[in-house]
Design a protein around this motif. Structure first.
Motif, PDB file in Angstrom:
ATOM      1  N   TYR A 149       0.817  -1.222   0.000  1.00 38.60           N
ATOM      2  CA  TYR A 149       0.000   0.000   0.000  1.00 38.60           C
ATOM      3  C   TYR A 149       0.851   1.274   0.000  1.00 38.60           C
ATOM      4  CZ  TYR A 149      -3.382   3.507   1.412  1.00 38.60           C
ATOM      5  OH  TYR A 149      -4.154   4.641   1.477  1.00 38.60           O
ATOM      6  N   THR A 204       2.358   1.638  -3.527  1.00 39.82           N
ATOM      7  CA  THR A 204       1.350   1.922  -4.551  1.00 39.82           C
ATOM      8  C   THR A 204       0.938   3.386  -4.536  1.00 39.82           C
ATOM      9  OG1 THR A 204       0.526  -0.349  -4.419  1.00 39.82           O
ATOM     10  CG2 THR A 204      -0.925   1.286  -5.421  1.00 39.82           C
ATOM     11  N   THR A 205       0.666   3.905  -3.362  1.00 41.70           N
ATOM     12  CA  THR A 205       0.260   5.310  -3.272  1.00 41.70           C
ATOM     13  C   THR A 205       1.382   6.256  -3.683  1.00 41.70           C
ATOM     14  OG1 THR A 205       0.860   5.260  -0.919  1.00 41.70           O
ATOM     15  CG2 THR A 205      -1.454   4.871  -1.484  1.00 41.70           C
ATOM     16  N   SER A 206       2.624   5.872  -3.464  1.00 44.32           N
ATOM     17  CA  SER A 206       3.750   6.725  -3.857  1.00 44.32           C
ATOM     18  C   SER A 206       3.951   6.730  -5.364  1.00 44.32           C
ATOM     19  CB  SER A 206       5.029   6.252  -3.165  1.00 44.32           C
ATOM     20  OG  SER A 206       4.912   6.318  -1.754  1.00 44.32           O
TER      21      SER A 206
END
Length: 625
Positions: free
Chosen positions: A78, A81-83
């Motif tokens: 997570y 992925t957000t980065s």
């Protein structure tokens, strides 16, 4: 503009032949087929069986062994992925979390450069804020390859070097060690290889089995043992010391080279007595925990997959890998077994894309050959002029070679879809030449143009060619425009059909260029040849007969009988009545058709190889008639 070009190349034969030779030479250099070009260099366009229709994606893999999928998802997948969502050109990000591993698939827009996307991901990974990931976790970027990059699989097997038969004698751990520390490094140096991924076998490792009762007795924790193990395999520099004007470098040697070295590592000190690893644990060599294997024929084996780099030529990469295998085979170990036989580690391929590529390209090469031969037969039969037929038919293979040149410069790979575009365009390529030649013949048959030569013939050819130029341009333009919807396709559909649209367009443009640059000049040369005297015609036809005999004697080419037949037919022309003089030309055309049908029969074999060439020839002759 086109009319001026036609006139320029008609009046400048040297320039025309320079272009013609350049088209042929560069076409042969760039051809994807395995032609032996002799002294010419080879730079074939990349060849593969099918087009790569996969997404423009990069894979970020992260290993955190021993952690559950839930921990991997929350603490690794997570945050990463957000980065990665903020990278320019990213279309979507997908991820998978499993036991001990995290995989993130960053999918970019198709127009984003492959290596540019890799550099942006690396920039993002190197600039992650502190604390984004656990301290011991390091994400890595996958190989610079696509889903079609797996071009060569092999296994390592013990075989008798004399007979080549399997002989065994090697356990999976030994084979995996040879693969990881010798074969892998050797094949990775082959040009165009992105990765050599090992699979199967057991990774050899030092294993420390703790004795809980000994830990309790020595008052040592598990973490103390782990720290001792991690710090034991290390060389340390300790600056220098100067004695008698000589500087000595101080080093602490601590690399583990045997089990005894690891057992002697100090965990703690109790009452001035060192507690060593061998006092609280048992050390041994053993296999690392694994989550998969490689099975071949029902037995476990060790092997690897060779992955080709993005943008490379798969055929060339496979050839480079095979050359490297020949180099490193001499250094592979061997041992003498208990029965006295010798077992040598051998690299045995079990998937090689070369066969698939050659079968695909060979099928299309045969299809193109058949189409060209059929077109030649149709041209000869319908035009009923041997000189004009030779010109139009001779420009067909040159147009295909020009298509390869354009494919090279526009970066279009040769695969079954791309080469199918050339096969589809053959008919239209023939039409362009036939339209020009037919109109030239119509003008030459006019009474005022009977027997003209030199400048007058050039003027007639220019007039006839420019007369139909607008119609030819309109025909080609409408055909190319009709493929605009194909060029507009996107995603997987576009990647699948764009090569076909490109190659058909290239083939049509090649035929159009030849119709302007080469065809008028060849017509002028061929139709300007006249054998006005009986003596010259006699010598020429006699030379055809002699050439045919020499071809049969030295090269055993029985189709050279056609040269002999044409020569004899021309020598006997005077025996025909004046009203039937044109029969000589018709007989020559029939001989040329029979030769073309023969080559079509042996290439095509429509009734199958189990029937004779003669039976197949009769079948083709029946179709033509």
């Amino acid at each position: 503009m086109f009319n001026r070009l036609v006139k320029y190349f008609l009046e400048n034969r040297l320039v025309t032949f320079i272009f013609l030779i350049a088209f042929v030479i560069f076409g042969v250099v760039y051809t994807p087929f395995n032609w032996h070009t002799g002294f010419l260099p080879r730079d074939p366009i990349p060849v593969d069986a099918i087009p790569d229709i996969g997404d423009n994606q990069q894979i970020v893999a992260t290993e955190w062994m021993g952690r559950s999928p839930k921990d991997i998802q929350d603490q690794v997948t997570y945050p990463l992925t957000t980065s990665l969502l903020g990278i320019p050109g990213v279309k979507t990000v997908r991820s998978t979390s499993m036991f001990g591993m995290s995989f993130i698939y960053v999918i970019f827009n198709d127009k984003v450069d492959f290596y540019w996307s890799r550099s942006r991901i690396l920039e993002k990974l190197n600039s992650l804020p502190t604390g984004t990931l656990p301290a011991e976790v390091t994400p890595t970027l996958g190989p610079d390859a696509t889903a079609l990059g797996q071009i060569y699989w092999y296994t390592l097997e013990g075989r008798d070097p004399k007979t080549g038969k399997p002989n065994g004698g090697w356990n999976p751990q030994e084979l995996r060690t040879i693969q990881d520390f010798y074969v892998k490094y050797g094949l990775s140096t082959a040009e165009g290889v992105s990765e050599v991924a090992s699979v199967g076998g057991f990774i050899k490792e030092y294993q420390v089995d703790i004795n809980p009762e000994a830990l309790k007795a020595y008052k040592v924790s598990v973490m103390d043992v782990m720290n001792a193990v991690s710090k034991s395999n290390l060389d340390i520099g300790a600056e220098t010391i100067e004695l008698n004007n000589v500087e000595y470098i101080i080093r602490g040697l601590g690399y583990v080279k045997s089990l005894e070295d690891l057992e002697a590592s100090v965990v703690a000190v109790r009452n001035n007595v060192p507690v060593r690893i061998k006092d609280v644990a048992f050390t041994s060599f053993g296999p690392a925990t694994r989550r998969g294997g490689l099975d071949k024929g029902g037995s476990e084996t060790v092997g690897a997959v060779v992955v080709a780099r993005y943008g490379s030529n798969p055929m060339e990469v496979i050839d480079n890998v095979k050359d490297k295998i020949k180099e490193i085979e001499a250094g592979l170990p061997q041992k003498t077994l208990s029965d006295g036989s010798i077992s040598k580690v051998t690299i045995v391929p079990f998937y090689d894309r070369t066969g698939l590529i050659k079968e695909t390209i060979g099928t299309l090469e045969s299809a193109l050959s058949h189409e060209i031969l059929i077109s030649i037969i149709v041209i000869i039969v319908l035009v009923l002029n041997l000189r004009a037929s030779v010109i139009v038919a001779g420009l067909l293979p040159i147009g295909v070679l020009m298509t390869f040149i354009l494919m090279h410069f526009f970066g279009v790979d040769a695969n079954i879809v791309a080469l199918s575009g050339i096969a589809i365009a053959i008919g239209v390529m023939v039409d362009i030449g036939i339209v020009d030649v037919e109109n030239i013949l119509r003008h030459l048959e006019m009474p005022e143009n009977n027997g003209i030569r030199g400048k007058k013939l050039m003027s007639v050819i220019y007039l006839a060619t420019t007369e139909v130029r607008a119609a030819v341009v309109t025909s080609i333009a409408t055909t190319i425009v009709s493929f605009i919807p194909v060029f507009a396709l996107e995603a997987s559909e576009g990647k699948l059909f764009h090569p076909l649209a490109f190659t058909k367009t290239f083939a049509l443009l090649s035929a159009f260029i030849l119709g302007i640059v080469v065809l008028p000049t060849l017509v002028h040369i061929f139709f300007n040849i006249r054998f006005d005297t009986k003596k010259i015609r006699k010598w020429f036809n006699s030379s055809l007969i002699v050439a045919g005999i020499l071809f049969i004697i030295f090269w055993q080419t029985w189709t050279a009988l056609a040269l002999i037949a044409i020569g004899i037919n021309n020598l006997l022309e005077y025996r025909w009545p004046e009203k039937r003089k044109e029969y000589t030309n018709y007989i020559n055309i029939a001989i040329a058709v029979m030769v073309a049908m023969y080559y079509l029969s042996i290439e095509w074999l429509p009734l199958g190889a189990h029937n004779s060439v003669f039976i197949n020839y009769l079948f083709v002759a029946g179709i033509v008639s």
